[in-house]
Scaffold this motif. Structure first.
Motif, mmCIF file in Angstrom:
data_model
loop_
_atom_site.group_PDB
_atom_site.id
_atom_site.type_symbol
_atom_site.label_atom_id
_atom_site.label_comp_id
_atom_site.label_asym_id
_atom_site.label_seq_id
_atom_site.Cartn_x
_atom_site.Cartn_y
_atom_site.Cartn_z
ATOM 1 N N PRO A 46 0.830 -1.200 0.000
ATOM 2 C CA PRO A 46 0.000 0.000 0.000
ATOM 3 C C PRO A 46 0.870 1.259 0.000
ATOM 4 O O PRO A 46 2.025 1.234 0.423
ATOM 5 C CB PRO A 46 -0.789 -0.117 1.310
ATOM 6 C CG PRO A 46 -0.804 -1.581 1.620
ATOM 7 C CD PRO A 46 0.518 -2.101 1.118
ATOM 8 N N GLY A 47 0.284 2.331 -0.462
ATOM 9 C CA GLY A 47 1.015 3.585 -0.505
ATOM 10 C C GLY A 47 1.901 3.713 -1.723
ATOM 11 O O GLY A 47 2.886 4.457 -1.715
ATOM 12 N N GLU A 48 1.562 2.946 -2.792
ATOM 13 C CA GLU A 48 2.298 3.044 -4.067
ATOM 14 C C GLU A 48 3.765 2.616 -3.919
ATOM 15 O O GLU A 48 4.631 3.142 -4.596
ATOM 16 C CB GLU A 48 2.220 4.471 -4.639
ATOM 17 C CG GLU A 48 0.825 5.021 -4.813
ATOM 18 C CD GLU A 48 0.167 4.603 -6.117
ATOM 19 O OE1 GLU A 48 0.825 4.022 -6.995
ATOM 20 O OE2 GLU A 48 -1.033 4.878 -6.248
ATOM 21 N N ARG A 49 4.047 1.662 -3.014
ATOM 22 C CA ARG A 49 5.427 1.251 -2.782
ATOM 23 C C ARG A 49 5.763 -0.031 -3.529
ATOM 24 O O ARG A 49 4.946 -0.937 -3.653
ATOM 25 C CB ARG A 49 5.686 1.078 -1.290
ATOM 26 C CG ARG A 49 5.662 2.423 -0.575
ATOM 27 C CD ARG A 49 5.857 2.287 0.891
ATOM 28 N NE ARG A 49 4.706 1.544 1.412
ATOM 29 C CZ ARG A 49 4.707 0.874 2.540
ATOM 30 N NH1 ARG A 49 5.779 0.817 3.285
ATOM 31 N NH2 ARG A 49 3.628 0.238 2.945
ATOM 32 N N VAL A 50 6.993 -0.079 -3.998
ATOM 33 C CA VAL A 50 7.535 -1.245 -4.696
ATOM 34 C C VAL A 50 8.845 -1.607 -3.997
ATOM 35 O O VAL A 50 9.678 -0.737 -3.736
ATOM 36 C CB VAL A 50 7.773 -0.936 -6.191
ATOM 37 C CG1 VAL A 50 8.448 -2.098 -6.886
ATOM 38 C CG2 VAL A 50 6.456 -0.595 -6.876
ATOM 39 N N LEU A 51 9.009 -2.886 -3.685
ATOM 40 C CA LEU A 51 10.181 -3.365 -2.959
ATOM 41 C C LEU A 51 10.827 -4.502 -3.725
ATOM 42 O O LEU A 51 10.148 -5.448 -4.125
ATOM 43 C CB LEU A 51 9.768 -3.846 -1.564
ATOM 44 C CG LEU A 51 10.830 -4.540 -0.718
ATOM 45 C CD1 LEU A 51 11.916 -3.555 -0.313
ATOM 46 C CD2 LEU A 51 10.198 -5.173 0.500
ATOM 47 N N LEU A 52 12.115 -4.407 -3.932
ATOM 48 C CA LEU A 52 12.895 -5.479 -4.552
ATOM 49 C C LEU A 52 13.923 -5.938 -3.537
ATOM 50 O O LEU A 52 14.690 -5.123 -3.009
ATOM 51 C CB LEU A 52 13.597 -4.973 -5.814
ATOM 52 C CG LEU A 52 14.536 -5.968 -6.504
ATOM 53 C CD1 LEU A 52 13.758 -7.175 -7.027
ATOM 54 C CD2 LEU A 52 15.300 -5.279 -7.623
ATOM 55 N N ILE A 53 13.914 -7.233 -3.233
ATOM 56 C CA ILE A 53 14.937 -7.817 -2.360
ATOM 57 C C ILE A 53 15.751 -8.778 -3.208
ATOM 58 O O ILE A 53 15.194 -9.631 -3.912
ATOM 59 C CB ILE A 53 14.330 -8.553 -1.162
ATOM 60 C CG1 ILE A 53 13.433 -7.613 -0.360
ATOM 61 C CG2 ILE A 53 15.441 -9.132 -0.276
ATOM 62 C CD1 ILE A 53 12.712 -8.278 0.787
ATOM 63 N N THR A 54 17.057 -8.606 -3.151
ATOM 64 C CA THR A 54 17.972 -9.507 -3.854
ATOM 65 C C THR A 54 18.891 -10.145 -2.823
ATOM 66 O O THR A 54 19.287 -9.501 -1.850
ATOM 67 C CB THR A 54 18.801 -8.761 -4.911
ATOM 68 O OG1 THR A 54 19.485 -7.666 -4.302
ATOM 69 C CG2 THR A 54 17.914 -8.237 -6.033
#
Length: 86
Positions: A46-54
């Motif tokens: 929510p809140g227009e967030r994008v998360l990338l975990i590598t």
């Protein structure tokens, strides 16, 4: 040593899907084949967030910045060293 690198961005209003597509189509191909890359995982929130975990064996390769028009604020980046896994 396993390192988790987190890349998190808040999209400009209404552009979260475009930001996530940019990660899939531009950022991830730039990481594929990088030395030490173990795994990648892309999330939305929510809140227009994008998360990338590598996950990396050794030093992570930096994820590029997306086009400024997609961002609601600058990208945040953190790296963590694995301490315990069960």
């Amino acid at each position: 040593m396993t390192v988790a690198a987190m890349w998190e961005a808040r999209a400009a209003d209404g552009r979260a899907a475009e930001l996530a597509a940019w990660v899939r189509e531009s950022a991830l191909p730039g990481l594929r084949g990088a030395a030490g890359l173990v795994r990648t995982e892309l999330f939305s929130a929510p809140g227009e967030r994008v998360l990338l975990i590598t996950w990396w064996d050794g030093e992570p390769t930096a994820v590029a910045d997306p086009p400024a028009a997609l961002l609601g604020r600058p990208v945040h980046r953190w790296s963590f060293t694995s301490e315990h896994v069960e």
